[in-house]
Design a protein around this motif. Structure first.
Motif, PDB file in Angstrom:
ATOM      1  N   ALA A 171       0.822  -1.206   0.000  1.00  0.00           N
ATOM      2  CA  ALA A 171       0.000   0.000   0.000  1.00  0.00           C
ATOM      3  C   ALA A 171       0.860   1.262   0.000  1.00  0.00           C
ATOM      4  O   ALA A 171       0.523   2.260  -0.653  1.00  0.00           O
ATOM      5  N   VAL A 172       1.975   1.231   0.722  1.00  0.00           N
ATOM      6  CA  VAL A 172       2.866   2.397   0.759  1.00  0.00           C
ATOM      7  C   VAL A 172       3.453   2.662  -0.618  1.00  0.00           C
ATOM      8  O   VAL A 172       3.486   3.806  -1.090  1.00  0.00           O
ATOM      9  N   ALA A 173       3.916   1.609  -1.292  1.00  0.00           N
ATOM     10  CA  ALA A 173       4.472   1.771  -2.636  1.00  0.00           C
ATOM     11  C   ALA A 173       3.422   2.299  -3.607  1.00  0.00           C
ATOM     12  O   ALA A 173       3.711   3.171  -4.453  1.00  0.00           O
ATOM     13  N   GLN A 174       2.206   1.794  -3.495  1.00  0.00           N
ATOM     14  CA  GLN A 174       1.134   2.258  -4.369  1.00  0.00           C
ATOM     15  C   GLN A 174       0.794   3.719  -4.107  1.00  0.00           C
ATOM     16  O   GLN A 174       0.499   4.483  -5.030  1.00  0.00           O
ATOM     17  N   SER A 175       0.857   4.106  -2.832  1.00  0.00           N
ATOM     18  CA  SER A 175       0.587   5.499  -2.471  1.00  0.00           C
ATOM     19  C   SER A 175       1.664   6.422  -3.038  1.00  0.00           C
ATOM     20  O   SER A 175       1.354   7.504  -3.561  1.00  0.00           O
ATOM     21  N   ILE A 176       2.919   6.004  -2.946  1.00  0.00           N
ATOM     22  CA  ILE A 176       4.009   6.802  -3.521  1.00  0.00           C
ATOM     23  C   ILE A 176       3.830   6.923  -5.031  1.00  0.00           C
ATOM     24  O   ILE A 176       4.007   8.005  -5.615  1.00  0.00           O
ATOM     25  N   SER A 177       3.454   5.825  -5.675  1.00  0.00           N
ATOM     26  CA  SER A 177       3.237   5.835  -7.117  1.00  0.00           C
ATOM     27  C   SER A 177       2.135   6.812  -7.507  1.00  0.00           C
ATOM     28  O   SER A 177       2.264   7.569  -8.483  1.00  0.00           O
ATOM     29  N   ALA A 178       1.048   6.809  -6.726  1.00  0.00           N
ATOM     30  CA  ALA A 178      -0.066   7.716  -7.015  1.00  0.00           C
ATOM     31  C   ALA A 178       0.371   9.177  -6.911  1.00  0.00           C
ATOM     32  O   ALA A 178      -0.028  10.020  -7.725  1.00  0.00           O
ATOM     33  N   ARG A 179       1.219   9.478  -5.924  1.00  0.00           N
ATOM     34  CA  ARG A 179       1.724  10.848  -5.777  1.00  0.00           C
ATOM     35  C   ARG A 179       2.624  11.222  -6.957  1.00  0.00           C
ATOM     36  O   ARG A 179       2.626  12.377  -7.406  1.00  0.00           O
ATOM     37  N   CYS A 180       3.398  10.240  -7.426  1.00  0.00           N
ATOM     38  CA  CYS A 180       4.257  10.496  -8.584  1.00  0.00           C
ATOM     39  C   CYS A 180       3.425  10.913  -9.794  1.00  0.00           C
ATOM     40  O   CYS A 180       3.722  11.912 -10.464  1.00  0.00           O
ATOM     41  N   VAL A 181       2.384  10.147 -10.064  1.00  0.00           N
ATOM     42  CA  VAL A 181       1.527  10.407 -11.222  1.00  0.00           C
ATOM     43  C   VAL A 181       0.798  11.743 -11.062  1.00  0.00           C
ATOM     44  O   VAL A 181       0.706  12.543 -12.007  1.00  0.00           O
ATOM     45  N   LYS A 182       0.304  12.000  -9.858  1.00  0.00           N
ATOM     46  CA  LYS A 182      -0.413  13.250  -9.603  1.00  0.00           C
ATOM     47  C   LYS A 182       0.497  14.453  -9.829  1.00  0.00           C
ATOM     48  O   LYS A 182       0.057  15.517 -10.278  1.00  0.00           O
ATOM     49  N   GLY A 183       1.776  14.272  -9.521  1.00  0.00           N
ATOM     50  CA  GLY A 183       2.731  15.367  -9.692  1.00  0.00           C
ATOM     51  C   GLY A 183       3.313  15.442 -11.088  1.00  0.00           C
ATOM     52  O   GLY A 183       4.230  16.244 -11.337  1.00  0.00           O
ATOM     53  N   GLY A 184       2.803  14.616 -12.002  1.00  0.00           N
ATOM     54  CA  GLY A 184       3.262  14.664 -13.376  1.00  0.00           C
ATOM     55  C   GLY A 184       4.435  13.755 -13.676  1.00  0.00           C
ATOM     56  O   GLY A 184       4.999  13.805 -14.785  1.00  0.00           O
ATOM     57  N   GLY A 185       4.815  12.910 -12.713  1.00  0.00           N
ATOM     58  CA  GLY A 185       5.929  12.001 -12.916  1.00  0.00           C
ATOM     59  C   GLY A 185       5.469  10.630 -13.360  1.00  0.00           C
ATOM     60  O   GLY A 185       4.273  10.384 -13.576  1.00  0.00           O
ATOM     61  N   LYS A 186       6.432   9.715 -13.473  1.00  0.00           N
ATOM     62  CA  LYS A 186       6.131   8.348 -13.875  1.00  0.00           C
ATOM     63  C   LYS A 186       5.720   7.511 -12.668  1.00  0.00           C
ATOM     64  O   LYS A 186       6.220   7.711 -11.561  1.00  0.00           O
ATOM     65  N   ALA A 187       4.830   6.563 -12.905  1.00  0.00           N
ATOM     66  CA  ALA A 187       4.382   5.679 -11.836  1.00  0.00           C
ATOM     67  C   ALA A 187       5.520   4.772 -11.379  1.00  0.00           C
ATOM     68  O   ALA A 187       6.460   4.489 -12.125  1.00  0.00           O
ATOM     69  N   VAL A 188       5.423   4.329 -10.142  1.00  0.00           N
ATOM     70  CA  VAL A 188       6.354   3.342  -9.616  1.00  0.00           C
ATOM     71  C   VAL A 188       5.950   1.968 -10.143  1.00  0.00           C
ATOM     72  O   VAL A 188       4.769   1.620 -10.160  1.00  0.00           O
ATOM     73  N   SER A 189       6.913   1.188 -10.594  1.00  0.00           N
ATOM     74  CA  SER A 189       6.644  -0.190 -10.990  1.00  0.00           C
ATOM     75  C   SER A 189       6.775  -1.052  -9.735  1.00  0.00           C
ATOM     76  O   SER A 189       7.895  -1.328  -9.282  1.00  0.00           O
ATOM     77  N   VAL A 190       5.650  -1.436  -9.175  1.00  0.00           N
ATOM     78  CA  VAL A 190       5.643  -2.181  -7.914  1.00  0.00           C
ATOM     79  C   VAL A 190       5.743  -3.670  -8.199  1.00  0.00           C
ATOM     80  O   VAL A 190       4.859  -4.259  -8.831  1.00  0.00           O
ATOM     81  N   GLN A 191       6.830  -4.290  -7.752  1.00  0.00           N
ATOM     82  CA  GLN A 191       7.049  -5.715  -7.947  1.00  0.00           C
ATOM     83  C   GLN A 191       6.817  -6.449  -6.629  1.00  0.00           C
ATOM     84  O   GLN A 191       7.505  -6.162  -5.638  1.00  0.00           O
ATOM     85  N   VAL A 192       5.856  -7.338  -6.606  1.00  0.00           N
ATOM     86  CA  VAL A 192       5.497  -8.045  -5.377  1.00  0.00           C
ATOM     87  C   VAL A 192       6.229  -9.389  -5.315  1.00  0.00           C
ATOM     88  O   VAL A 192       6.134 -10.201  -6.232  1.00  0.00           O
ATOM     89  N   PHE A 193       6.950  -9.592  -4.216  1.00  0.00           N
ATOM     90  CA  PHE A 193       7.696 -10.829  -3.999  1.00  0.00           C
ATOM     91  C   PHE A 193       7.092 -11.588  -2.823  1.00  0.00           C
ATOM     92  O   PHE A 193       6.394 -10.997  -1.988  1.00  0.00           O
ATOM     93  N   PRO A 194       7.337 -12.888  -2.730  1.00  0.00           N
ATOM     94  CA  PRO A 194       6.770 -13.661  -1.616  1.00  0.00           C
ATOM     95  C   PRO A 194       7.176 -13.136  -0.245  1.00  0.00           C
ATOM     96  O   PRO A 194       6.379 -13.143   0.700  1.00  0.00           O
ATOM     97  N   THR A 195       8.435 -12.705  -0.091  1.00  0.00           N
ATOM     98  CA  THR A 195       8.923 -12.184   1.188  1.00  0.00           C
ATOM     99  C   THR A 195       9.832 -10.996   0.923  1.00  0.00           C
ATOM    100  O   THR A 195      10.237 -10.743  -0.215  1.00  0.00           O
ATOM    101  N   ASP A 196      10.191 -10.286   1.996  1.00  0.00           N
ATOM    102  CA  ASP A 196      11.093  -9.155   1.817  1.00  0.00           C
ATOM    103  C   ASP A 196      12.501  -9.607   1.464  1.00  0.00           C
ATOM    104  O   ASP A 196      13.275  -8.858   0.869  1.00  0.00           O
ATOM    105  N   ARG A 197      12.855 -10.835   1.816  1.00  0.00           N
ATOM    106  CA  ARG A 197      14.174 -11.335   1.449  1.00  0.00           C
ATOM    107  C   ARG A 197      14.327 -11.378  -0.070  1.00  0.00           C
ATOM    108  O   ARG A 197      15.340 -10.933  -0.618  1.00  0.00           O
ATOM    109  N   GLU A 198      13.311 -11.916  -0.752  1.00  0.00           N
ATOM    110  CA  GLU A 198      13.357 -11.947  -2.212  1.00  0.00           C
ATOM    111  C   GLU A 198      13.386 -10.529  -2.794  1.00  0.00           C
ATOM    112  O   GLU A 198      14.048 -10.274  -3.796  1.00  0.00           O
ATOM    113  N   ALA A 199      12.667  -9.609  -2.132  1.00  0.00           N
ATOM    114  CA  ALA A 199      12.630  -8.229  -2.619  1.00  0.00           C
ATOM    115  C   ALA A 199      14.004  -7.581  -2.525  1.00  0.00           C
ATOM    116  O   ALA A 199      14.433  -6.868  -3.444  1.00  0.00           O
ATOM    117  N   THR A 200      14.729  -7.831  -1.439  1.00  0.00           N
ATOM    118  CA  THR A 200      16.051  -7.231  -1.295  1.00  0.00           C
ATOM    119  C   THR A 200      17.088  -7.929  -2.171  1.00  0.00           C
ATOM    120  O   THR A 200      17.998  -7.275  -2.695  1.00  0.00           O
TER     121      THR A 200
END
Length: 295
Positions: A171-200
């Motif tokens: 939800a935090v990543a999606q919220s940041i992405s929404a602010r990016c778009v609202k401000g005229g920037g590019k959306a965040v590409s949110v990649q969902v992984f099974p755990t934070d270990r895979e994400a890092t």
């Protein structure tokens, strides 16, 4: 980390019910040291058993995990719970159980306390008592050489950001992405992984530019692997508190745990335990509180 990574759901960030610090009558520890089992203020059943039965859910580095031998429990929660039990004249006995079953097992009397990175949130305070012992939040992890590129969350616009499935970071990543778009920037590409270990791990392999994780995880990674990771964006979500969890019908035990924690804070043991796992500074509390979460 389990599918309930970060140990709380996104809805907890907007929960509104409140609980006062004094709900259980706790005040900061007075002179004279922590309570002991012999003083009779812990809990009659716990005192008679001589054991503090602690429920946890492994792994969640650096809070609770198995050491390299695969059987020894380690982590901030584990070491602090052991130290608290010792100050109470008790021995800590740990049970590794499923996350979803921890609170039901506590209320059913199978555990005396839970030490498993529980965020102190209003909905949970309807069921249990929290003894708050560490500050948490959400932070970013990036490749160490890239740290200067991320002075603020807007730097994530147009970037690929890894998050753990089922965690508040989604939800935090999606919220940041929404602010990016609202401000005229590019959306965040949110990649969902099974755990934070895979994400890092995805950061090091180049599949993600950054990851959003729990702030204690970020601090631990950056501290233990500084050549690979750097912590950034430690203010992308409201702060919260981690707490030991006690059954709502056992306020005496909660007060005793809080006083024992205060004694560990006062003599430096608390800070030493946290530093052992790379957690220090603003993540530490200066005194234990009961139901002190602000979310």
């Amino acid at each position: 980390m389990t599918p309930v990574s970060l140990r709380y759901v996104a809805a907890a960030l907007v929960a509104t019910s409140a609980a006062l610090l004094t709900a259980c009558g706790y005040q900061p520890a007075a002179a004279g040291g922590p309570p002991t089992a012999a003083s009779g203020v812990v809990s009659r059943m716990v005192e008679q058993a001589g054991v503090l039965r602690v429920g946890t859910n492994v792994p969640f580095v650096p809070m609770e995990f198995y050491a390299p031998d695969g059987s020894t429990l380690s982590g901030i929660d584990i070491d602090l719970a052991t130290a608290v039990a010792g100050r109470l004249g008790l021995k800590a006995s740990f049970s590794n159980a499923s996350w979803d079953g921890l609170i039901p097992a506590l209320t059913a009397g199978r555990h005396d306390m839970l030490a498993s990175s529980f965020g102190d949130f209003p909905e949970r305070r309807k069921q249990v008592i929290f003894v708050d012992m560490l500050k948490g939040g959400i932070a970013g992890i990036v490749r160490a050489p890239d740290k200067s590129r991320y002075p603020r969350s807007s730097a994530l616009c147009g970037e690929t950001v890894g998050v753990a499935n089922g965690s508040a970071t989604v939800a935090v990543a999606q919220s940041i992405s929404a602010r990016c778009v609202k401000g005229g920037g590019k959306a965040v590409s949110v990649q969902v992984f099974p755990t934070d270990r895979e994400a890092t791990v995805a950061i090091r392999s180049g599949r993600a530019d950054a990851a959003l994780v729990d702030s204690v995880v970020a601090q631990h990674l950056a501290g233990s692997q500084p050549r690979h990771y750097a912590e950034v964006l430690d203010d992308v979500s409201p702060a919260f508190h981690y707490g030991f969890v006690v059954d709502k019908n056992n306020p005496a035990l909660a007060r005793a745990i809080a006083k024992a924690l205060d004694s560990l804070i006062a003599d430096g043991t608390y800070a030493e335990i946290c530093a052992k796992y790379g957690v220090s500074g603003s993540a530490l509390v200066t005194r234990a509180t009961i139901n002190g979460g602000k979310q």
